[in-house]
Design an enzyme around this catalytic site. Structure first.
Site, short mmCIF file in Angstrom:
data_model
loop_
_atom_site.label_atom_id
_atom_site.label_comp_id
_atom_site.label_asym_id
_atom_site.label_seq_id
_atom_site.Cartn_x
_atom_site.Cartn_y
_atom_site.Cartn_z
N HIS A 74 25.17 42.29 38.08
CA HIS A 74 25.78 42.69 39.34
C HIS A 74 26.41 44.07 39.19
O HIS A 74 26.83 44.46 38.11
CB HIS A 74 26.78 41.66 39.86
CG HIS A 74 27.94 41.37 38.96
ND1 HIS A 74 29.06 42.17 38.91
CD2 HIS A 74 28.17 40.36 38.08
CE1 HIS A 74 29.93 41.66 38.06
NE2 HIS A 74 29.41 40.57 37.52
N ASP A 76 28.94 45.23 41.32
CA ASP A 76 30.32 45.32 41.79
C ASP A 76 31.30 44.91 40.70
O ASP A 76 30.92 44.27 39.71
CB ASP A 76 30.53 44.46 43.05
CG ASP A 76 30.25 42.98 42.83
OD1 ASP A 76 29.28 42.66 42.13
OD2 ASP A 76 31.02 42.14 43.33
N ASP A 106 32.33 43.48 32.41
CA ASP A 106 31.83 42.62 33.50
C ASP A 106 31.41 43.48 34.68
O ASP A 106 32.21 43.75 35.56
CB ASP A 106 32.94 41.64 33.89
CG ASP A 106 32.50 40.64 34.95
OD1 ASP A 106 31.30 40.55 35.20
OD2 ASP A 106 33.37 39.97 35.52
N GLU A 138 28.88 40.09 43.74
CA GLU A 138 28.94 38.91 42.87
C GLU A 138 30.37 38.42 42.76
O GLU A 138 30.64 37.22 42.78
CB GLU A 138 28.39 39.24 41.48
CG GLU A 138 28.18 38.02 40.59
CD GLU A 138 29.41 37.61 39.77
OE1 GLU A 138 29.40 36.53 39.19
OE2 GLU A 138 30.39 38.39 39.71
N GLU A 139 31.30 39.37 42.63
CA GLU A 139 32.69 39.01 42.35
C GLU A 139 33.40 38.37 43.54
O GLU A 139 34.52 37.92 43.41
CB GLU A 139 33.47 40.25 41.88
CG GLU A 139 32.98 40.84 40.56
CD GLU A 139 33.29 39.95 39.35
OE1 GLU A 139 33.78 38.82 39.55
OE2 GLU A 139 33.02 40.39 38.23
N GLU A 166 25.75 38.45 32.02
CA GLU A 166 27.23 38.34 32.07
C GLU A 166 27.76 38.27 30.64
O GLU A 166 27.06 37.82 29.73
CB GLU A 166 27.64 37.07 32.82
CG GLU A 166 27.45 37.13 34.32
CD GLU A 166 28.57 37.85 35.05
OE1 GLU A 166 29.61 38.16 34.43
OE2 GLU A 166 28.39 38.11 36.25
N HIS A 361 38.07 41.21 34.28
CA HIS A 361 39.05 41.08 35.38
C HIS A 361 40.47 41.48 34.95
O HIS A 361 41.40 41.30 35.72
CB HIS A 361 39.09 39.65 35.94
CG HIS A 361 37.77 39.21 36.52
ND1 HIS A 361 37.67 38.21 37.45
CD2 HIS A 361 36.50 39.63 36.31
CE1 HIS A 361 36.39 38.02 37.77
NE2 HIS A 361 35.67 38.88 37.08
ZN LIG Z 1 30.45 39.33 36.26
#
Ligand SMILES: [Zn+2]
Length: 389
Positions: A74, A76, A106, A138-139, A166, A361
């Site tokens: 992904h 984003d 990520d 995705e997030e 991932e 994150h």
């Molecule tokens: Zn991810």
């Protein structure tokens, strides 16, 4: 025009520089990738969102007649709001073998490794196609990838397998939990706070509903996980946000909360929402109707649906990923990825990518240089299998 050759770290530097927080457009990044691929003679297919501000990218290297292998990531990233960063999150910064930046782990690290190897894949002559599948949103609930997969399945031979990059520290993950998330809104009836006999307190109704969810969460916990592979070993349930009310002396008319559960693979993913709605219908609404006929309401709307990834021992994806990673083991993880969605579409899928999910994150997110090297080695072994030379 000869395409640009960019190594994985430099590629990561360029990808991190695009602020692709999910609330923003990702089109500048997509445009960069599209131009880079075009420089190598590879055309991209874009699948846009409704507003046209975001796009998935799908590009095929090699022959187009057979299914081939999807490398999925992904584009984003999660917001940096309220996070304390010691470096500029949008500028890849290397310190002691660690590459800091939002999305470095990520999961722009994986995307960068894939892109950096494109010239090598092409120069070696692919016998079987490699597809790059880069999604948006995705997030915020794996929203973009649905239309991407639908586009692929409708327009191309069905891919043979998919690897989702991932962060797993390059270990092979063959199972993860799903996510079902919801917004529940309670509409009550305003009144002076001294007149509780005439008002319907939306916050107190919501608190009641949250109590029900809490008890159901305890029950799911007690039910456990027969496979013993997950941490924690049960379907989790959690309320994430709540808002409502105006002042302490007004009985609140409005309350809204967001909640989710993360079902174990192989369990009935609809059960908790079914029971919640049944509780609302049979236990909560009748009493509210009696007190304020036609006024009170409780509505629950789905926010996202991400299916769990179920283990599929001996699948083409598992066999290939284990061989490339040089391992006999597979792991189960509690975070969700897009892998379950590919699997639902009948494409065998596992998760394997650089970096540690623990760094995702967070402020000062990083991916270790070693992990970028390990991922590059993994993809080179893939080239050994799918290339003629
Ligand atoms: Zn991810």
């Amino acid at each position: 025009m000869a395409g640009e050759h960019i190594d994985a770290v430099e590629m990561l530097r360029r990808l991190v520089a695009f602020d692709t927080t999910s609330r923003n457009s990702n089109l500048e990044l997509i445009d960069f990738v599209r131009h880079y691929l075009r420089g190598h003679g590879v055309e991209s297919e874009l699948v846009f969102d409704h507003g046209g501000a975001k796009a998935n990218l799908y590009a095929t290297l090699g022959p187009r007649e057979t299914g081939g292998i999807i490398l999925s990531g992904h584009t984003d990233v999660v917001p940096i709001d309220d996070q304390d960063w010691t470096t500029d999150p949008w500028r890849l910064t290397e310190q002691h073998g660690l590459l800091y930046g939002r999305g470095s782990c990520d999961m722009k690290g994986f995307v960068a490794c894939c892109l950096a190897l494109v010239p090598e894949f092409l120069a070696r002559g692919l016998k079987e196609p490699i597809h790059l599948a880069f999604s948006y949103d995705e997030e915020v609930g794996c929203l973009g990838v649905h239309s991407l997969i639908e586009h692929v399945v409708a327009n191309h031979p069905k891919p043979r397998l998919c690897l989702v990059g991932e962060p797993t520290m390059m270990q092979v993950v063959d199972a993860h939990k799903g996510i079902r998330s919801f917004f529940t809104t309670v509409t009550g009836l305003e009144a002076h706070s001294s007149a509780t006999h005439v008002g319907v307190n939306a916050i107190m109704v919501a608190a009641d509903l949250i109590g029900f969810l809490g008890r159901m969460g305890e029950e799911l916990k007690a039910r456990g996980d027969a496979t013993g592979r997950f941490t924690p070993p049960y379907t989790t349930l959690s309320v994430g946000t709540i808002e409502g009310g105006t002042a302490v002396n007004i009985i609140p008319r409005h309350c809204r909360f967001a909640w989710e559960y993360r079902p174990l693979p192989g369990t009935d993913a609809d059960e908790p929402i079914r029971r919640f709605e049944e509780h609302v219908r049979t236990q909560v609404m009748p009493a509210l109707e009696e007190k304020a006929p036609g006024v009170a309401a409780i509505t629950t709307v789905p926010r996202s649906v991400t299916p769990a990834l179920s283990p599929d021992p001996g699948s083409a994806a598992e066999v290939l990923a284990k061989a490339l990673a040089g391992t006999n083991e597979t792991l189960a993880v509690s975070y969700a990825t897009e892998a379950g969605i590919f699997q639902v579409h009948g494409i065998p899928t596992v998760v394997c990518g650089p970096g540690d999910i623990l760094q995702a994150h967070r402020p000062n997110e990083f991916v270790a240089l070693d992990q970028i090297r390990a991922c590059t080695a993994f993809l080179r072994k893939l080239a050994d299998r799918v290339c003629a030379a």
